[in-house]
Design an enzyme around this catalytic site. Structure first.
Site: not given
Length: 542
Positions: A170-173, A196, A303, A309, A499
């Protein structure tokens, strides 16, 4: 079934139906294969067919084709009994697919005997996972991770009787934090569905969890890290899938899922990054300063453009032609066989990785880790367009060879590539070499070294605080204070770390040999089907 000396069972041989014909079918445990051949005299187009038992996915009892049973031939005989063998079918470009073959016979007991023998053989494949923890990134790449897993991967796991616990991040980390909380011992592997970046998150969670449970201080750059025994599987669904290309040969969800199912295992080197004796990150593919760091930093602002991009930012960065001053200090990987410029590519069962790992282990056993501090360091000062450290080839569709074609996945070393200041035209020549078969290191402004650790300090950081370690001042000496007028008005670049951006301009990097394992087998030299079975050839015979 009677056993031979050593616990082996004799081959199971029967005459079974395949389509409208009878075939001699053999299950040979000692040779590790299921084979079938036409007992009639050989004729043009006939073929002996086999499948390695290690690449059989599942076997199921099957109701024989009703359409065939309704023909006059089947009305005159008893109801046939059938079983289907699902197996890996290899295609070109390292692509794997799930194929199947159905055998039938009139004798129900014989059919059950074959099913039981095949299932027992699959149970003996102890390397295969039974229970997996799956993390899906629904936002990465083209936001297709959940669909890819549900439509292409989950059915294969179900067919192979693999149970899964699925977590939608649901979120980063999210995955990284969750791995510190779950009972990791009840799983045979962790699978990440994404790019990645998602893999990096799972890797950091697993390695961090292992060090925490073992009482290892990750902030100590000299600490010997504990290896992760649990394997990671990667289902590619991101913008970049460099690790899949370098470890499997293709970024294809079905191919990666089948590598997981058959229980492949590929050790992988991991490098740790420290700044001021503080742990920063791990990486397994690329750590790039200058050109590749600038591309990533610029692309992060765009993004909304999607994967294109990278093309835009790459062209923009090439035109800007910034270079950066700094000092590289590194320890050559004397234990590693070969060199970055040889022709020995890392492939399945790579002997260089095996030999290098043994030699490194012997060095640590006889001399210990403290011996490394006394080893010679080489120092290079200069102005660089790019500084790249790669643990693998970093191959991708646009660069089939990668940044360092002869880099190895598990030899305990990294290839350090230094691209010095040069003209735009020369730099373009260097970049073009990544797309053809020419030696990309054959330039006077390009140096490449196989190393086991290195340190970097930018000129600005050296002038201001010399912040790597106290060794820095002694080892690096003083820079010339003169700074000529040039087109470059940016003092520091950004690191491209698998990345993700990393802003530290003074870092210390160390390669940890085979710190983790993947559900992969490396890139196979011959990607044609090992199993001689071919739908087209068999259909011609039926």
């Amino acid at each position: 079934m009677e056993q031979l000396p050593g616990g082996r069972r004799p081959p199971l041989v029967s005459t079974l139906g395949l389509g409208r014909r009878s075939w001699e079918v053999t299950l040979d445990e000692e040779r590790g294969r299921l084979a079938w051949r036409d007992p009639r005299p050989p004729r043009r187009g006939s073929e002996n067919c086999f499948v390695p038992t290690s690449e059989i996915i599942a076997v199921e009892e099957t109701e024989f084709n009703k359409k065939q049973r309704n023909t006059g031939k089947w009305q005159k005989m008893a109801k046939p009994h059938a079983f289907t063998v699902y197996y890996v079918k290899k295609a070109r470009n390292h692509r794997w697919r799930c194929s199947d073959v159905t055998f039938w016979c009139v004798d129900e007991h014989l059919c059950n005997q074959w099913i039981q023998a095949l299932k027992e053989l699959l149970e003996m494949q102890k390397c295969r996972p039974k229970h997996l923890l799956v993390y899906i990134n629904p936002y990465g790449g083209k936001r297709q991770g959940k669909r890819i897993y549900e439509q292409k991967v989950a059915p294969l796991f179900s067919l192979a009787s693999i149970s899964t616990d699925v977590v939608i991040t649901e979120h980063a980390n999210h995955a990284k934090d969750n791995l510190f909380e779950v009972n990791i011992n009840k799983y045979d592997g962790v699978v990440c569905v994404g790019g990645d970046g998602m893999f990096s998150e799972v890797m950091h969670g697993l390695i961090g969890r292992m060090q925490k449970d073992s009482g290892i201080d990750q902030n100590n750059p000299k600490a010997p890290l504990v290896q992760c025994n649990i394997r990671i599987g990667i289902i590619p669904a991101g913008s970049t899938d460099c690790i899949c290309y370098s470890t499997v040969g293709i970024a294809d969800p079905v191919t990666s899922a089948l590598h997981i199912i058959v229980g492949d295992c590929q050790p992988l080197d991991v490098s740790s990054i420290h700044h001021n004796n503080t742990f920063v990150k791990y990486y397994v593919s690329l750590l790039g300063y200058g050109f590749y760091g600038d591309i990533l930093k610029d692309s992060e602002k765009k993004r909304w453009m999607g994967p294109m991009r990278y093309d835009y930012s790459g062209f923009k960065t090439f035109l800007s032609h910034h270079y950066y001053e700094g000092t590289i200090s590194f320890q050559p990987a004397k234990h590693a066989l070969g060199s970055p410029r040889d022709k020995d590519r890392c492939r399945t069962g790579c002997y260089i990785c095996k030999e290098s790992e043994q030699q490194l282990a012997e060095q640590h056993k006889t001399c210990g880790l403290n011996h490394e501090e006394d080893e010679e360091w080489k120092v290079i000062k200069g102005k660089f367009l790019a500084i790249n450290a790669v643990n693998m080839s970093c191959a991708c569709p646009r660069s089939p060879k990668g940044l360092s074609p002869a880099a190895h996945l598990a030899d305990g070393s990294a290839d350090l590539i230094l691209v010095r200041k040069c003209s735009r035209f020369d730099f373009l020549r260097y970049l073009v070499r990544h797309t053809n078969h020419d030696d990309q290191f054959d330039f006077s402004f390009v140096d490449v070294y196989r190393v086991k650790s290195f340190q970097f300090t930018s000129k600005l950081s050296e002038d201001n605080e010399s912040s790597v370690t106290d060794i820095g001042k002694k080892r690096f000496g003083q820079f010339c204070r003169d700074h000529p007028v040039c087109c470059c008005n940016i003092a520091n670049s950004t690191w491209n770390c698998d990345g993700e951006t990393l802003d530290s301009s003074a870092i210390e990097v160390r390669v940890h040999c085979q710190l983790m394992k993947l559900f992969a087998r490396g890139i196979e030299e011959n990607c044609k089907d090992e199993a001689a079975y071919s739908h087209s050839s068999v259909e011609q015979l039926l």
